[in-house]
Design an enzyme around this catalytic site. Structure first.
Site, PDB file in Angstrom:
ATOM      1  CE  LYS A 119      -4.437  -1.756   1.185  1.00 20.59           C
ATOM      2  NZ  LYS A 119      -5.717  -1.647   1.846  1.00 20.59           N
ATOM      3  CE  LYS A 201      -5.136  -8.491  -1.861  1.00 24.91           C
ATOM      4  NZ  LYS A 201      -6.440  -8.364  -1.302  1.00 24.91           N
ATOM      5  CE  LYS A 204     -12.734  -4.490   0.192  1.00 23.65           C
ATOM      6  NZ  LYS A 204     -11.845  -3.443   0.708  1.00 23.65           N
TER       7      LYS A 204
HETATM    8  P1  ATP Z   1      -8.457  -3.157  -0.990  1.00 20.13           P
HETATM    9  O1  ATP Z   1      -8.103  -3.374  -2.421  1.00 20.13           O
HETATM   10  O2  ATP Z   1      -9.569  -2.142  -0.817  1.00 20.13           O
HETATM   11  O3  ATP Z   1      -7.300  -2.913  -0.077  1.00 20.13           O
HETATM   12  P2  ATP Z   1      -9.013  -5.981  -0.669  1.00 20.13           P
HETATM   13  O4  ATP Z   1      -9.762  -6.435  -1.882  1.00 20.13           O
HETATM   14  O5  ATP Z   1      -7.611  -6.424  -0.520  1.00 20.13           O
HETATM   15  O6  ATP Z   1      -9.153  -4.447  -0.462  1.00 20.13           O
HETATM   16  P3  ATP Z   1      -9.758  -6.292   2.116  1.00 20.13           P
HETATM   17  O7  ATP Z   1     -10.771  -5.385   2.721  1.00 20.13           O
HETATM   18  O8  ATP Z   1      -8.319  -5.985   2.417  1.00 20.13           O
HETATM   19  O9  ATP Z   1      -9.911  -6.445   0.561  1.00 20.13           O
HETATM   20  O10 ATP Z   1     -10.041  -7.797   2.549  1.00 20.13           O
HETATM   21  C1  ATP Z   1     -11.270  -8.308   2.967  1.00 20.13           C
HETATM   22  C2  ATP Z   1     -11.179  -9.809   3.038  1.00 20.13           C
HETATM   23  O11 ATP Z   1     -11.137 -10.357   1.725  1.00 20.13           O
HETATM   24  C3  ATP Z   1      -9.928 -10.328   3.746  1.00 20.13           C
HETATM   25  O12 ATP Z   1     -10.268 -11.468   4.492  1.00 20.13           O
HETATM   26  C4  ATP Z   1      -9.010 -10.689   2.619  1.00 20.13           C
HETATM   27  O13 ATP Z   1      -8.080 -11.684   2.966  1.00 20.13           O
HETATM   28  C5  ATP Z   1     -10.003 -11.203   1.588  1.00 20.13           C
HETATM   29  N1  ATP Z   1      -9.489 -11.040   0.228  1.00 20.13           N
HETATM   30  C6  ATP Z   1      -9.142  -9.864  -0.372  1.00 20.13           C
HETATM   31  N2  ATP Z   1      -8.736 -10.065  -1.634  1.00 20.13           N
HETATM   32  C7  ATP Z   1      -8.804 -11.399  -1.839  1.00 20.13           C
HETATM   33  C8  ATP Z   1      -8.503 -12.253  -2.953  1.00 20.13           C
HETATM   34  N3  ATP Z   1      -8.056 -11.751  -4.087  1.00 20.13           N
HETATM   35  N4  ATP Z   1      -8.689 -13.586  -2.819  1.00 20.13           N
HETATM   36  C9  ATP Z   1      -9.149 -14.116  -1.664  1.00 20.13           C
HETATM   37  N5  ATP Z   1      -9.447 -13.376  -0.577  1.00 20.13           N
HETATM   38  C10 ATP Z   1      -9.286 -12.040  -0.649  1.00 20.13           C
END
Ligand code: ATP
Ligand code: LTN
Length: 340
Positions: A119, A201, A204
């Protein structure tokens, strides 16, 4: 079920930051397991808005997203009668305990966190202290509720290990205070990959919307995103496709949606063209997300119902959290208010 009985179940806790658009990666890695495990646990599901402000958010978007994410937790199948759902900032004990835990977390530990490194690269104009000490807030979220199990995607494993280290450190310095939580990381789908760059990965808040499937994408968008998803230079599915990053990721997604394994999906589609498989995958995705989206829109059209659930969740959480927090304050030597 009466409240006393509910309290005897082991505790399951997880949270998602209200940033970007809830994505298929979040569902597969985390929310799906919240739903599957909720019968055997008392579930505590948090919209972690204090975590989200570690990167800049537009205030109006953040406000809307908190309600929208909570509605998506419900639409995914979390039963509000049996679980505790709330917005993190409504329960001040999270911020309070996180300060204390910051004093039991070493910079050397925080320096190793890969999410901080990632980040910091993505937001190099705003590498703030909150982004750095964020794992102490996550530890507070978990430890306040004497949590047994934390269902998350693979990217959170490191934060969970740090949470366990902080809990053990505190317990050993004083006396047993925190339950040391176990992670629950699914075998398949713990790391769903980006649709356009299968080496990173699915995230979102990716700037490129084609990299992720939003749980609220309409059918035509879902079909288009799957059609454009990267594969490899081969054209047909083989058993070995599970090991190829792009197509392997799509096989994993199909397997989750159809209660199968990537290996049996590769077997089922063996010899078929990628384009044919992608069509089937898009059909599965549309069929899966249609009822989810209907339910979501119904919940969002009744804000009184939704805010009622969140208010009730916050009240219940405050009660549970304050018990742990006062214990912590007492152990470290803070004077209880009102004491002569
Ligand atoms: P951002 O991009 O906004 O930082 P993010 O998509 O990484 O967000 P988080 O809010 O950090 O999402 O994570 C929420 C949950 O979803 C956590 O348990 C995280 O491990 C899971 N998660 C996030 N991305 C993935 C992915 N690509 N595959 C599986 N699990 C995921
Ligand atoms: N750090 C997590 C979100 C998160 C969380 C939690 C997950 C905050 N608090 C407590 C599980 C339990 C993330 O960035 N995905």
């Amino acid at each position: 079920m009466d409240a006393g009985k509910k309290d005897r179940k082991p505790i399951l806790l997880s949270g998602i930051q209200p940033s970007g658009h809830l994505a298929l990666g979040n569902y597969v890695g985390a929310m799906r397991n919240w739903v599957n495990l909720q019968e055997d646990y008392l579930g505590i599901f948090i919209v972690v808005d204090l975590h989200a402000i570690t990167v800049r958010q537009k205030p109006a978007d953040l406000r809307n997203r908190c309600l929208s994410f909570a509605a998506q937790y419900l639409a995914a199948g979390i039963d509000p009668e049996e679980n505790v759902i709330f917005i993190q900032s409504h329960v001040p004990q999270h911020a309070e305990l996180s300060w204390v835990l910051n004093c039991y977390t070493y910079m050397g530990e925080l320096n190793r966190m890969t999410q901080f490194k990632d980040k910091s690269k993505r937001h190099d104009d705003n590498i703030n202290a909150g982004l750095y000490s964020y794992p102490a807030l996550m530890a507070a979220d978990i430890l306040l509720y004497q949590t047994d199990l934390v269902p998350v995607g693979a990217d959170q494993k490191q934060h969970l290990e740090l949470t366990r280290d902080i809990a053990n450190r505190f317990n050993n310095t004083y006396s047993p205070t925190f339950k040391v939580p176990e992670p629950f990381i699914p075998k398949a789908g713990a790391r769903i990959m980006s649709l356009q760059d299968a080496d990173k990965k699915m995230s979102k808040s990716d700037d490129n919307e084609n990299n992720y499937i939003s749980l609220l994408d309409p059918p035509d968008v879902l079909r288009r995103k799957i059609k454009r998803a990267v594969t490899d230079s081969a054209r047909e599915i083989t058993p070995d496709s599970v090991n190829s990053s792009g197509i392997g990721n799509l096989l994993t997604i199909y397997s989750v949606l159809n209660d199968s394994t990537p290996e049996s999906v590769a077997q089922k589609f063996e010899g078929q063209m990628y384009s044919n498989f992608k069509g089937e995958l898009a059909d599965s995705l549309v069929a899966f997300l249609e009822p989810f989206q209907d339910k979501y829109h119904k919940i969002m059209s009744d804000k009184t119902y939704l805010t009622g659930i969140l208010d009730e969740g916050a009240e219940r959480a405050k009660y549970m959290a304050s018990r742990t927090l006062s214990k912590v304050h007492r152990k470290i030597g803070l004077v209880a208010p009102g004491r002569k």
